[in-house]
Design a protein around this motif. Structure first.
Motif, PDB file in Angstrom:
ATOM      1  N   GLU A 169       0.870  -1.319   0.160  1.00  0.00           N
ATOM      2  CA  GLU A 169       0.088   0.167  -0.139  1.00  0.00           C
ATOM      3  C   GLU A 169       0.817   1.035   0.123  1.00  0.00           C
ATOM      4  O   GLU A 169       0.294   2.365   0.007  1.00  0.00           O
ATOM      5  CB  GLU A 169      -0.848   0.053   1.163  1.00  0.00           C
ATOM      6  CG  GLU A 169      -1.975  -1.086   1.199  1.00  0.00           C
ATOM      7  CD  GLU A 169      -2.698  -0.959  -0.055  1.00  0.00           C
ATOM      8  OE1 GLU A 169      -3.574  -0.068  -0.614  1.00  0.00           O
ATOM      9  OE2 GLU A 169      -2.877  -1.902  -1.189  1.00  0.00           O
ATOM     10  N   GLN A 211      -2.173  -8.408  -2.367  1.00  0.00           N
ATOM     11  CA  GLN A 211      -2.634  -7.924  -3.708  1.00  0.00           C
ATOM     12  C   GLN A 211      -1.490  -8.224  -4.729  1.00  0.00           C
ATOM     13  O   GLN A 211      -1.597  -8.862  -5.703  1.00  0.00           O
ATOM     14  CB  GLN A 211      -3.083  -6.723  -3.550  1.00  0.00           C
ATOM     15  CG  GLN A 211      -3.375  -6.055  -5.016  1.00  0.00           C
ATOM     16  CD  GLN A 211      -3.525  -4.536  -5.169  1.00  0.00           C
ATOM     17  OE1 GLN A 211      -3.890  -3.996  -4.092  1.00  0.00           O
ATOM     18  NE2 GLN A 211      -2.949  -4.018  -6.240  1.00  0.00           N
ATOM     19  N   ARG A 232      -1.132  -4.109  10.163  1.00  0.00           N
ATOM     20  CA  ARG A 232      -0.833  -2.626   9.862  1.00  0.00           C
ATOM     21  C   ARG A 232      -0.501  -2.180  11.308  1.00  0.00           C
ATOM     22  O   ARG A 232      -1.245  -2.184  12.158  1.00  0.00           O
ATOM     23  CB  ARG A 232      -2.014  -2.148   9.304  1.00  0.00           C
ATOM     24  CG  ARG A 232      -2.148  -2.628   7.889  1.00  0.00           C
ATOM     25  CD  ARG A 232      -3.006  -1.919   6.870  1.00  0.00           C
ATOM     26  NE  ARG A 232      -3.383  -2.650   5.592  1.00  0.00           N
ATOM     27  CZ  ARG A 232      -4.052  -2.336   4.773  1.00  0.00           C
ATOM     28  NH1 ARG A 232      -4.813  -1.236   4.723  1.00  0.00           N
ATOM     29  NH2 ARG A 232      -4.257  -3.008   3.582  1.00  0.00           N
ATOM     30  N   GLU A 234      -0.866   0.709  12.198  1.00  0.00           N
ATOM     31  CA  GLU A 234      -1.654   2.035  12.237  1.00  0.00           C
ATOM     32  C   GLU A 234      -1.901   2.287  13.716  1.00  0.00           C
ATOM     33  O   GLU A 234      -2.560   1.700  14.381  1.00  0.00           O
ATOM     34  CB  GLU A 234      -3.032   1.869  11.584  1.00  0.00           C
ATOM     35  CG  GLU A 234      -3.042   2.276  10.062  1.00  0.00           C
ATOM     36  CD  GLU A 234      -4.449   1.742   9.480  1.00  0.00           C
ATOM     37  OE1 GLU A 234      -4.795   2.627   8.629  1.00  0.00           O
ATOM     38  OE2 GLU A 234      -4.738   0.562   9.814  1.00  0.00           O
ATOM     39  N   LEU A 242      -7.482  -2.521  13.385  1.00  0.00           N
ATOM     40  CA  LEU A 242      -6.918  -3.670  14.389  1.00  0.00           C
ATOM     41  C   LEU A 242      -5.366  -3.617  13.589  1.00  0.00           C
ATOM     42  O   LEU A 242      -5.174  -3.350  12.231  1.00  0.00           O
ATOM     43  CB  LEU A 242      -7.391  -4.965  13.990  1.00  0.00           C
ATOM     44  CG  LEU A 242      -8.998  -5.203  14.450  1.00  0.00           C
ATOM     45  CD1 LEU A 242      -9.495  -6.624  14.038  1.00  0.00           C
ATOM     46  CD2 LEU A 242      -8.933  -5.341  16.124  1.00  0.00           C
ATOM     47  N   GLU A 249      -9.269 -10.883  -0.950  1.00  0.00           N
ATOM     48  CA  GLU A 249      -8.703 -10.383  -1.954  1.00  0.00           C
ATOM     49  C   GLU A 249      -8.880 -10.971  -3.198  1.00  0.00           C
ATOM     50  O   GLU A 249      -7.950 -11.849  -3.770  1.00  0.00           O
ATOM     51  CB  GLU A 249      -7.228  -9.774  -1.887  1.00  0.00           C
ATOM     52  CG  GLU A 249      -7.180  -8.755  -0.628  1.00  0.00           C
ATOM     53  CD  GLU A 249      -5.808  -8.386  -0.392  1.00  0.00           C
ATOM     54  OE1 GLU A 249      -5.279  -7.322  -0.961  1.00  0.00           O
ATOM     55  OE2 GLU A 249      -4.836  -9.038   0.121  1.00  0.00           O
ATOM     56  N   GLU A 387     -16.042   2.542   5.395  1.00  0.00           N
ATOM     57  CA  GLU A 387     -15.423   1.805   4.053  1.00  0.00           C
ATOM     58  C   GLU A 387     -15.118   0.269   4.740  1.00  0.00           C
ATOM     59  O   GLU A 387     -14.699   0.017   5.795  1.00  0.00           O
ATOM     60  CB  GLU A 387     -13.952   2.110   3.858  1.00  0.00           C
ATOM     61  CG  GLU A 387     -13.425   1.394   2.934  1.00  0.00           C
ATOM     62  CD  GLU A 387     -11.602   1.671   2.889  1.00  0.00           C
ATOM     63  OE1 GLU A 387     -11.436   2.891   3.119  1.00  0.00           O
ATOM     64  OE2 GLU A 387     -10.957   0.863   2.290  1.00  0.00           O
ATOM     65  N   ILE A 388     -15.678  -0.844   3.843  1.00  0.00           N
ATOM     66  CA  ILE A 388     -15.594  -2.255   4.226  1.00  0.00           C
ATOM     67  C   ILE A 388     -14.691  -2.802   3.145  1.00  0.00           C
ATOM     68  O   ILE A 388     -14.256  -3.938   3.376  1.00  0.00           O
ATOM     69  CB  ILE A 388     -16.764  -2.847   4.527  1.00  0.00           C
ATOM     70  CG1 ILE A 388     -17.738  -2.954   3.421  1.00  0.00           C
ATOM     71  CG2 ILE A 388     -17.506  -2.533   5.783  1.00  0.00           C
ATOM     72  CD1 ILE A 388     -18.925  -3.843   3.594  1.00  0.00           C
ATOM     73  N   ARG A 394      -6.158  -2.168 -11.908  1.00  0.00           N
ATOM     74  CA  ARG A 394      -4.782  -1.895 -11.799  1.00  0.00           C
ATOM     75  C   ARG A 394      -4.001  -1.367 -13.176  1.00  0.00           C
ATOM     76  O   ARG A 394      -4.589  -1.430 -14.265  1.00  0.00           O
ATOM     77  CB  ARG A 394      -3.971  -3.306 -11.698  1.00  0.00           C
ATOM     78  CG  ARG A 394      -4.712  -4.354 -10.550  1.00  0.00           C
ATOM     79  CD  ARG A 394      -5.149  -3.567  -9.266  1.00  0.00           C
ATOM     80  NE  ARG A 394      -5.652  -4.736  -8.296  1.00  0.00           N
ATOM     81  CZ  ARG A 394      -6.251  -4.297  -7.185  1.00  0.00           C
ATOM     82  NH1 ARG A 394      -6.313  -3.045  -6.925  1.00  0.00           N
ATOM     83  NH2 ARG A 394      -6.680  -5.412  -6.436  1.00  0.00           N
TER      84      ARG A 394
HETATM   85  O1  4AD Z   1      -8.278  -0.193   1.180  1.00  0.00           O
HETATM   86  P1  4AD Z   1      -7.284  -1.026   1.696  1.00  0.00           P
HETATM   87  O2  4AD Z   1      -6.019  -0.295   2.076  1.00  0.00           O
HETATM   88  O3  4AD Z   1      -6.871  -2.148   0.308  1.00  0.00           O
HETATM   89  C1  4AD Z   1      -5.775  -2.927   0.059  1.00  0.00           C
HETATM   90  O4  4AD Z   1      -5.178  -3.285   0.892  1.00  0.00           O
HETATM   91  C2  4AD Z   1      -5.655  -3.152  -1.504  1.00  0.00           C
HETATM   92  N1  4AD Z   1      -4.362  -3.947  -1.402  1.00  0.00           N
HETATM   93  C3  4AD Z   1      -7.108  -4.433  -1.576  1.00  0.00           C
HETATM   94  C4  4AD Z   1      -6.847  -4.858  -2.884  1.00  0.00           C
HETATM   95  O5  4AD Z   1      -7.241  -4.225  -3.910  1.00  0.00           O
HETATM   96  N2  4AD Z   1      -6.524  -6.118  -3.183  1.00  0.00           N
HETATM   97  O6  4AD Z   1      -7.717  -2.229   2.604  1.00  0.00           O
HETATM   98  C5  4AD Z   1      -8.887  -3.114   2.310  1.00  0.00           C
HETATM   99  C6  4AD Z   1      -9.852  -3.168   3.218  1.00  0.00           C
HETATM  100  C7  4AD Z   1     -10.297  -1.886   3.814  1.00  0.00           C
HETATM  101  O7  4AD Z   1     -11.375  -1.489   3.078  1.00  0.00           O
HETATM  102  C8  4AD Z   1     -10.813  -2.391   5.145  1.00  0.00           C
HETATM  103  O8  4AD Z   1     -12.180  -2.924   5.367  1.00  0.00           O
HETATM  104  C9  4AD Z   1      -9.582  -3.299   5.863  1.00  0.00           C
HETATM  105  O9  4AD Z   1      -9.261  -3.771   4.489  1.00  0.00           O
HETATM  106  N3  4AD Z   1      -8.975  -2.602   6.684  1.00  0.00           N
HETATM  107  C10 4AD Z   1      -8.800  -2.723   7.844  1.00  0.00           C
HETATM  108  N4  4AD Z   1      -9.619  -3.481   8.799  1.00  0.00           N
HETATM  109  C11 4AD Z   1      -9.375  -3.581  10.001  1.00  0.00           C
HETATM  110  N5  4AD Z   1      -8.026  -3.037  10.576  1.00  0.00           N
HETATM  111  C12 4AD Z   1      -7.277  -2.112   9.889  1.00  0.00           C
HETATM  112  N6  4AD Z   1      -6.493  -1.569  10.348  1.00  0.00           N
HETATM  113  C13 4AD Z   1      -7.726  -2.135   8.440  1.00  0.00           C
HETATM  114  N7  4AD Z   1      -7.078  -1.354   7.277  1.00  0.00           N
HETATM  115  C14 4AD Z   1      -7.869  -1.712   6.110  1.00  0.00           C
END
Ligand code: 4AD
Ligand code: MG
Length: 464
Positions: A169, A211, A232, A234, A242, A249, A387-388, A394
């Motif tokens: 990411e 991904q 993550r 974060e 979390l 994916e 956001e879920i 790509r």
């Molecule tokens: O939007 P994100 O960052 O997208 C990706 O990681 C892409 N690589 C996905 C892809 O296109 N294959 O994360 C995807 C989803 C988010 O919409 C959210 O639902 C969840 O992952 N997410 C989390 N859930 C819980 N805790 C966190 N810290 C999260 N960060 C993202």
């Protein structure tokens, strides 16, 4: 052998038949008529089974000392229940006390209503509660339904690595992985260690997303998905983040943004329908105790079409709303959860597929649109949580991709294998990531993702 409680309650044993069940006492009460009622749960369904213990039992004195949490093996006769709340009960012929609760006064899960925050302190005992039991069954139902959905449509499940050197990411939220030896290696005057000496010969992390790896398989197997843990760092203490969460994916070759948007809608409908059909008992509990709209909301999701909206239109709607948001709205800003929730809850009242975000707030791999300002990105925003899903088409054009890398200060070398996909038989492809805990929270109405994963990892918390 013994029977799951669910089989007995569903009438798989005839009245008068003898059956053995094993589980844990949820409650016990004495009746004036000189008998004892025990609610015994074993996790197989929402309801415990009512065990009727008559005073003629050899160990009736012991039975009367049973408290919440004690484990039992009960052999009894299936009977129609006199009491309300259940059709069938078990009249005990024998009650074998397998494990006592050593001191009921210290048992943290004593039969009363505990706050959800309190339960978090007992991650090892909370699965015994109504609420965590129900979450666990719904979570299982959803994960089985997800695999079934993809399997029925000819997708292959790809296991992508947990340990990786790439920051998918590009957000710099990665946990570093090192050997214990490495932590003792000499450091240079800036305090940096030489990762060439470490186990993998370079700096390595826990994956933030599968991904990039799964794209390689889409560029050969056509339709694939990953379902695994992601990590993550974060440092946000929110109810939807979390440090360790599970992500689904899918990645599809010869597909564009609208294909993948449709896939996300079809998938969410399929799995929500499965929960309504298979977990009505648990959903009735969530409706009664957690959120009165939760079942109606799922039914609506299954029946209605998701709204598709462009980011640019969303900005206009937010600006025209007259609402005072904590984060001001202007074209180019990332949508915050209050924005997402306003749109999904108040403006539309249903899930939204938000599309075509500004390129500057999105990851390097997303396909540039003809306007040169936006990328073919999509997020699914759900009422109550925001956001879920996050996904995109790509960038499959090597020259455009390279220009984007350069613009973002990323090196071609680091993405050599990823670039190869664009050099050898490149195809349009697209995919998304569904945050599994956010889905479980949405479906159950639970307020916090910490309560829908067995052992939540959050800043300052990796116990158990
Ligand atoms: O939007 P994100 O960052 O997208 C990706 O990681 C892409 N690589 C996905 C892809 O296109 N294959 O994360 C995807 C989803 C988010 O919409 C959210 O639902 C969840 O992952 N997410 C989390 N859930 C819980 N805790 C966190 N810290 C999260 N960060 C993202
Ligand atoms: Mg996202």
């Amino acid at each position: 052998t013994h029977a799951p409680v669910v089989d007995v309650l569903k009438g798989q044993y005839a009245e008068g038949e003898t059956v053995t069940v094993k589980g844990w006492v949820r409650t016990r009460r004495d009746s004036k008529a000189g008998l004892s009622f025990i609610a015994l749960h074993d996790g197989s369904c929402f309801d415990p089974i009512q065990v009727v213990a008559l005073s003629s039992l050899d160990n009736y004195a012991d039975v009367q000392r049973l408290t919440a949490g004690c484990s039992l093996a009960v052999t009894g006769t299936v009977k129609a229940s006199q009491g309300k709340g259940q059709a069938l009960e078990l009249e005990a012929q024998s009650i074998d006390i397998v494990g006592w609760v050593e001191n009921p006064d210290t048992y943290p899960m004593a039969a009363k209503r505990h706050s959800i925050e309190y339960l978090r302190e007992y991650a090892h005992l909370r699965p015994r509660t109504n609420v965590i039991g129900a979450v666990t069954r719904v979570r299982n139902c959803l994960s089985q339904a997800i695999h079934r959905f993809f399997h029925e449509r000819g997708y292959y499940w790809i296991s992508t690595p947990i340990l990786t050197a790439s920051d998918t990411e590009g957000a710099g939220e990665m946990f570093r992985v090192s050997t214990l030896d490495m932590m003792n290696l000499p450091r240079d005057d800036k305090g940096q260690v030489d990762y060439a000496e470490d186990f993998f010969g370079k700096e390595t992390y826990l994956t933030v997303s599968g991904q990039l790896n799964v794209e390689t398989y889409a560029n050969a197997m056509s339709k694939v998905y990953t379902f695994g843990p992601t990590f993550r760092a974060e440092n946000s203490n929110t109810s939807r983040h979390l440090a360790e969460f599970w992500m689904i994916e899918p990645e599809v070759a010869f597909a564009d943004l609208s294909d993948i948007a449709q896939l996300s809608e079809d998938m969410l409908k399929y799995v929500c329908k499965a929960v309504l059909e298979e977990r009505a008992d648990d959903m009735a509990f969530f409706e009664q105790r957690i959120n009165k709209d939760v079942v109606r909301r799922l039914q609506a999701l299954v029946e209605s079409d998701f709204v598709r909206m462009d980011y640019t239109d969303a900005i206009n709607i937010l600006q025209a709303s007259g609402k005072q948001f904590e984060f001001p709205v202007e074209w180019g800003v990332d949508l915050s959860s209050e924005h997402e929730r306003y749109l999904a809850e108040e403006h539309v009242g249903a899930p939204i597929i938000m599309q075509n975000y500004p390129k500057d707030i999105k990851a390097f791999y997303m396909r540039l649109n003809d306007d040169n300002k936006t990328v073919a990105a999509m997020d699914v925003l759900a009422p109550g949580i925001g956001e879920i899903i996050g996904g995109s088409q790509r960038e499959e054009r090597l020259d455009v991709f390279d220009a984007r890398l350069e613009e973002m200060g990323l090196s071609q070398e680091d993405y050599a294998w990823y670039r190869d996909l664009r050099r050898y038989g490149t195809v349009p492809h697209a995919g998304f990531g569904l945050g599994f805990e956010r889905l479980v929270a949405y479906v159950t109405g639970m307020q916090n993702v910490r309560d829908v994963i067995p052992f939540p990892r959050t800043p300052g918390n990796a116990s158990f």
